[in-house]
Design a protein around this motif. Structure first.
Motif, short mmCIF file in Angstrom:
data_model
loop_
_atom_site.label_atom_id
_atom_site.label_comp_id
_atom_site.label_asym_id
_atom_site.label_seq_id
_atom_site.Cartn_x
_atom_site.Cartn_y
_atom_site.Cartn_z
N LEU A 191 33.06 -14.18 -46.05
CA LEU A 191 32.63 -12.80 -45.78
C LEU A 191 31.57 -12.36 -46.78
O LEU A 191 30.56 -11.74 -46.40
N LEU A 192 31.80 -12.63 -48.06
CA LEU A 192 30.83 -12.22 -49.08
C LEU A 192 29.48 -12.89 -48.85
O LEU A 192 28.43 -12.32 -49.18
N ARG A 193 29.49 -14.07 -48.27
CA ARG A 193 28.24 -14.81 -48.03
C ARG A 193 27.37 -14.11 -46.99
O ARG A 193 26.13 -14.16 -47.09
N VAL A 194 27.97 -13.44 -46.01
CA VAL A 194 27.18 -12.87 -44.91
C VAL A 194 26.98 -11.36 -45.04
O VAL A 194 26.28 -10.77 -44.21
N LEU A 195 27.57 -10.72 -46.05
CA LEU A 195 27.43 -9.27 -46.19
C LEU A 195 26.04 -8.91 -46.68
O LEU A 195 25.44 -9.62 -47.48
N ASN A 196 25.58 -7.73 -46.24
CA ASN A 196 24.20 -7.34 -46.51
C ASN A 196 24.06 -6.26 -47.57
O ASN A 196 22.94 -6.00 -48.03
N THR A 197 25.13 -5.59 -47.95
CA THR A 197 25.03 -4.47 -48.88
C THR A 197 26.05 -4.61 -50.00
O THR A 197 27.09 -5.26 -49.84
N ALA A 198 25.74 -3.98 -51.12
CA ALA A 198 26.68 -3.98 -52.26
C ALA A 198 27.94 -3.20 -51.92
O ALA A 198 29.03 -3.54 -52.40
N VAL A 204 35.15 -5.59 -49.56
CA VAL A 204 35.86 -6.85 -49.41
C VAL A 204 36.54 -7.23 -50.72
O VAL A 204 37.70 -7.68 -50.74
N THR A 205 35.86 -7.05 -51.83
CA THR A 205 36.43 -7.41 -53.14
C THR A 205 37.64 -6.55 -53.46
O THR A 205 38.67 -7.05 -53.91
N TRP A 206 37.54 -5.26 -53.22
CA TRP A 206 38.65 -4.36 -53.55
C TRP A 206 39.85 -4.59 -52.63
O TRP A 206 40.99 -4.53 -53.07
N LEU A 207 39.60 -4.86 -51.35
CA LEU A 207 40.71 -5.15 -50.45
C LEU A 207 41.38 -6.47 -50.81
O LEU A 207 42.60 -6.61 -50.72
N ALA A 208 40.58 -7.45 -51.23
CA ALA A 208 41.12 -8.77 -51.53
C ALA A 208 41.86 -8.81 -52.87
O ALA A 208 42.78 -9.62 -53.03
N ASP A 209 41.49 -7.97 -53.84
CA ASP A 209 42.10 -8.01 -55.16
C ASP A 209 43.21 -6.99 -55.34
O ASP A 209 43.80 -6.90 -56.42
N THR A 210 43.47 -6.18 -54.35
CA THR A 210 44.60 -5.25 -54.38
C THR A 210 45.31 -5.36 -53.03
O THR A 210 44.88 -6.09 -52.14
#
Length: 399
Positions: A191-198, A204-210
């Protein structure tokens, strides 16, 4: 007007009403705009809660069906209520007539049937008691059952309980938990590879780490973030986030759970606390120093829209879900990527990393109980060497 099963019905509808102090209320209206009085008294019991909206939409569906059947609160019977549950998807041992939810609508699933049963029970108990009518239905809905071991474990002084409230309309076996739907293997990096914005990368990072829900994430305000050591709240030494339920967010996002919180001198205390990982903090600053700095609208919420006529306004949960769905397709991931799958995956990973300690997973994920974590996620891995070794020992084939 609305056509269902060849019959023309009055267009009962749910009306959303914004409140002056923020938030929204819901009522059921007749075609002429007048309030449906029976539903109004019941829905007012849930003022200020998300349950009001849910029950309003389930109730309007039932009231439309009741009009078709020529029934009222005074004349309805338990057989009629069971027939309705059958018409919307429940398995009932009786003829229920024509299906009520016809294509393109689908019959209710198990969870929806449980909500519908709870709504109908509450509605008719309230009406029968308030108006002193239909004692037969009231007595049937007030049925009791013997408590199970799980009921006793959950309740304070559960060992002295001799009975529990029952709902004769609820589907049988509906409380059994199925295995939760996880993310596909390797979903996060893909997912992080295809995302276009910060912003999207941060989500994705916040959902994955909590184990944060999407409503809680989209409902965050900047003041809720204590992303440094020894923050002024004094409630948690590492970097963390306070998830606070707010009824009046402009994007209508809200946390599901509602622990007490308050703001004093600009510092938030209380609410649900989630620890923040280094990756979460890094993605936050990447977003804040670029996209947020360019488009911020001054409303104080964390996630904003980056495109279109509503640029800078608070980003909705629907927008976040759509972003994940499209990113999953671009990444070629199987199935539909949903925010709640992150919560399931993270909890399962915490449980595995902690040596299957449900209390660790419960605290880290802000779950209601360790038993819930154990019931949902405590499944042995059939390929785990420990599992295989245990079987070999029982079979008498251990070396």
């Amino acid at each position: 007007m609305e056509v269902r099963s060849g019959m023309v019905l009055g267009d009962l509808r749910v009306q959303e009403m914004p409140r002056a102090g923020g938030g929204r209320s819901y009522a059921v209206l007749w075609p002429d705009g007048s309030v449906e009085q029976e539903s109004e008294g019941f829905l007012q019991l849930f003022e200020g809660k998300g349950t009001q909206k849910t029950y309003a939409y389930y109730l309007v569906d039932h009231l439309r069906w009741r009009i078709r059947e020529g029934l009222t609160t005074e004349s309805v019977t338990m057989r009629d209520l069971h027939r309705y549950m059958g018409a919307v998807g429940a398995k009932v041992p009786m003829p229920y007539g024509q299906p009520w939810r016809v294509p393109p609508k689908r019959p209710y699933g198990t969870s929806a049937l449980q909500v519908a049963a709870a709504c109908l029970k509450g509605f008719y108990l309230h009406q029968c008691a308030e108006r002193g009518v239909n004692d037969e239905v009231r007595a049937a809905l007030e049925a009791q059952r013997l408590p199970t071991r799980a009921d006793r474990d959950r309740a304070l002084l559960g060992h002295v309980k001799s009975s529990m409230a029952a709902n004769p309309l609820a589907p049988r076996g509906g409380t059994r938990r199925r295995h939760p739907k996880m993310l596909p293997d390797g979903a996060r990096p893909e997912l992080l590879r295809v995302l276009n914005t910060a912003r999207d990368a941060m989500v994705v990072t916040w959902l994955a780490d909590t184990s944060m829900r999407i409503g809680a994430l989209c409902g965050l305000h900047l003041v809720d973030l204590h992303l440094r050591q020894d923050a002024a709240c004094g409630e948690c030494r590492p970097a963390h986030v306070h998830v606070c339920h707010r009824w009046g967010n402009p994007n209508r996002a809200a946390a599901k759970t509602k622990p007490d919180w308050r703001s004093a001198d600009g510092t938030i205390t209380g609410g649900e606390i989630f620890l923040a990982s280094p990756a979460m903090i890094s993605s936050y600053f990447a977003y804040m120093t670029t996209e947020y700095a360019q488009h911020a609208a001054g409303h104080g919420m964390l996630l904003i829209q980056l495109e279109g006529s509503r640029r800078g306004e608070a980003w909705s949960t629907d927008g976040a879900r759509g972003m994940l769905r499209r990113a999953g397709r671009r990444a070629g991931l199987p199935g539909r990527i949903k925010p709640h799958a992150f919560r399931h995956t993270t909890t399962s990973q915490i449980l595995d990393a902690s040596g299957n300690d449900p209390m660790v997973a419960k605290v880290a994920g802000n779950w209601a109980s360790a038993r819930m974590v154990e019931d949902v996620y405590g499944h042995p891995d059939l390929h785990d060497p420990k599992f295989q070794a245990a079987l070999q020992t029982v079979w008498g084939e251990a070396e």
